[in-house]
Design a protein around this motif. Structure first.
Motif, short mmCIF file in Angstrom:
data_model
loop_
_atom_site.label_atom_id
_atom_site.label_comp_id
_atom_site.label_asym_id
_atom_site.label_seq_id
_atom_site.Cartn_x
_atom_site.Cartn_y
_atom_site.Cartn_z
N SER A 134 8.02 8.93 4.57
CA SER A 134 7.89 10.36 4.29
C SER A 134 9.27 10.98 4.12
CB SER A 134 7.16 11.05 5.44
OG SER A 134 7.29 12.46 5.36
N ALA A 162 0.85 -1.19 0.00
CA ALA A 162 0.00 0.00 0.00
C ALA A 162 0.88 1.24 0.00
CB ALA A 162 -0.92 0.00 1.22
N PRO A 163 0.48 2.29 -0.74
CA PRO A 163 1.30 3.52 -0.81
C PRO A 163 1.57 4.14 0.54
CG PRO A 163 -0.43 3.54 -2.49
CD PRO A 163 -0.72 2.38 -1.59
N GLU A 164 0.67 3.96 1.52
CA GLU A 164 0.87 4.61 2.81
C GLU A 164 2.03 4.02 3.61
OE1 GLU A 164 -2.84 1.89 3.36
OE2 GLU A 164 -1.99 3.21 1.83
N HIS A 165 2.63 2.95 3.10
CA HIS A 165 3.78 2.38 3.79
C HIS A 165 5.11 2.89 3.23
CE1 HIS A 165 0.89 0.07 5.82
NE2 HIS A 165 0.76 -0.92 4.95
N ASN A 183 2.18 5.16 11.30
CA ASN A 183 2.08 5.61 9.92
C ASN A 183 3.39 6.23 9.45
OD1 ASN A 183 1.34 6.60 7.44
ND2 ASN A 183 -0.18 8.05 8.21
N TYR A 223 1.45 -2.66 10.35
CA TYR A 223 2.09 -1.38 10.68
C TYR A 223 1.30 -0.75 11.81
CZ TYR A 223 5.23 -1.19 6.62
OH TYR A 223 6.23 -1.42 5.72
N SER A 234 4.16 7.18 6.48
CA SER A 234 4.01 8.17 5.42
C SER A 234 3.53 9.53 5.93
CB SER A 234 3.04 7.67 4.34
OG SER A 234 1.73 7.57 4.86
N SER A 235 3.20 9.62 7.23
CA SER A 235 2.76 10.91 7.76
C SER A 235 3.91 11.91 7.70
CB SER A 235 2.26 10.76 9.19
OG SER A 235 3.29 10.25 10.03
N ASP A 236 3.59 13.14 7.37
CA ASP A 236 4.59 14.18 7.16
C ASP A 236 5.43 14.38 8.42
OD1 ASP A 236 6.08 16.39 6.49
OD2 ASP A 236 4.38 17.61 5.85
#
Length: 355
Positions: A126, A120-123, A341, A338, A343-345
């Motif tokens: 950042s 998934a892209p969220e993995h 997160n 996971y 991918s969180s900024d």
């Protein structure tokens, strides 16, 4: 009355760092970096510019990735060369066609190693100072290799103080008036923040960056994404320019690491030589790092009588070890989720100010 299995208690996620000091020390000293293999993760396999119609070969934990572009420009990654149809295979890490999940982001081709349905892209980590669509000029990109396992290379990197001694001729020595170090972590990342007051100016900034002062105010950050074996390094130098480095340590084999780095110096004036010279300093710095880590690597692959000693200054490195071991133990139990997160900024954490 409900059976306890029908109404289970919420799962408790214990922090592996928050344990008895003796337990913590035992975990630190049980460190065998070559034995760690983390999956269900995105790995930056190659710079986007390096992937064309002709397949190139990469590896993660010795698993082969053949990468190429289709006529429409999209990227494919497979376990076997596209021309070798007889050898085409499907493993637990690929789909029915033998293809890995892939994504292009930040100027890299990322390949997933793990269950394809979990990709998934969220993995993807950042990296706030790299343009999401890539496009950095080639002089800001490069490739180096280390003759050691990736976790050992990253353990060296997470200790920012090592640079004052190993890389003093590039980034400056240990002379300063005051230094503070902070370490933050969650289950997927560890971050070290180092703040220095009146630190000696880095030679590369004096020679090429136009800094005339004798001292700088420095804030350096290293943030490691554990599963992807990737680090972001961000430094603010006043006076001077920011250093914005992406430092991925892809574990090609258990004792070989590939580093396709990106150093974004777009913030530096085009008339300033530091914009062009600093990214290439990675070649010298990597040789200096390798001179330290390469001899260490084989010692973890055979019985060693000497103790693995640490100092109180090694907080970040010790916590990195324990977090990596905890992730490996979780995955050995079949838990690949996971909990945080990635991918969180992270701009606020590293102190990056967006334009």
């Amino acid at each position: 009355m409900l059976d306890v299995q029908d109404n289970p208690a919420p799962e408790v996620h214990d922090d592996p760092i928050a344990v008895d000091p003796r337990q913590f020390a035992a975990k630190v000293n049980s460190w065998l970096p070559h034995d760690i293999m983390l999956t269900d993760a995105w790995f930056p396999l190659a710079h986007s510019f390096a992937v064309a119609k002709k397949p190139i070969r990469r590896a993660v934990y010795s698993h082969p990735y053949f990468i190429w572009r289709k006529p429409d420009g999209s990227v494919v990654a497979a376990e076997t060369h596209p021309n070798d149809q007889l050898a085409a295979t499907k493993s637990e890490y690929t789909d029915e066609a033998g293809h890995y999940p892939v994504i292009e982001k930040y100027g890299y081709v990322w390949g997933w190693l793990g269950k394809p349905e979990n990709a998934a892209p969220e993995h993807i980590p950042s990296i706030p100072y790299l343009p999401e669509d890539g496009g950095l000029p080639l002089h800001m990109l490069g490739t180096v290799r280390f003759d050691c396992c990736a976790p050992l290379s990253l353990e060296n990197l997470i200790d920012l103080t090592h640079a004052d001694f190993i890389h003093a001729d590039v980034v400056g020595d240990e002379k300063m008036d005051k230094e503070t170090v902070e370490v933050f972590h969650d289950s997927e990342t560890i971050t070290m923040v180092r703040t220095c007051v009146n630190k000696s100016v880095a030679p590369i900034m004096k020679i090429f960056g136009g800094v005339r002062d004798d001292v700088q105010q420095v804030r350096q950050v290293i943030r490691i994404y554990l599963r992807s074996h990737a680090a972001i390094a961000y430094g603010r130098f006043t006076p001077g320019d920011n250093v914005q480095l992406f430092h991925p340590c892809v574990p090609e084999t258990r004792d070989r690491t590939r580093l396709d780095y990106a150093m974004n110096t777009s913030n530096v004036k085009k008339t300033n030589l530091f914009r062009y010279i600093m990214p290439k300093a990675s070649y010298k710095v990597s040789r200096q790092d390798s001179s330290m880590t390469s001899p260490q690597s084989p010692r973890y692959m055979r019985p060693e009588k000497r103790k693995d000693l640490h100092s109180p200054l090694d907080e970040a490195g010790q916590k990195y070890r324990v977090l990596m071991l905890a992730l490996a133990e979780r995955q050995a139990r079949g838990d690949f989720t996971y909990r945080d997160n990635v991918s969180s900024d992270c701009s606020d954490i590293i102190g990056y100010e967006k334009a």
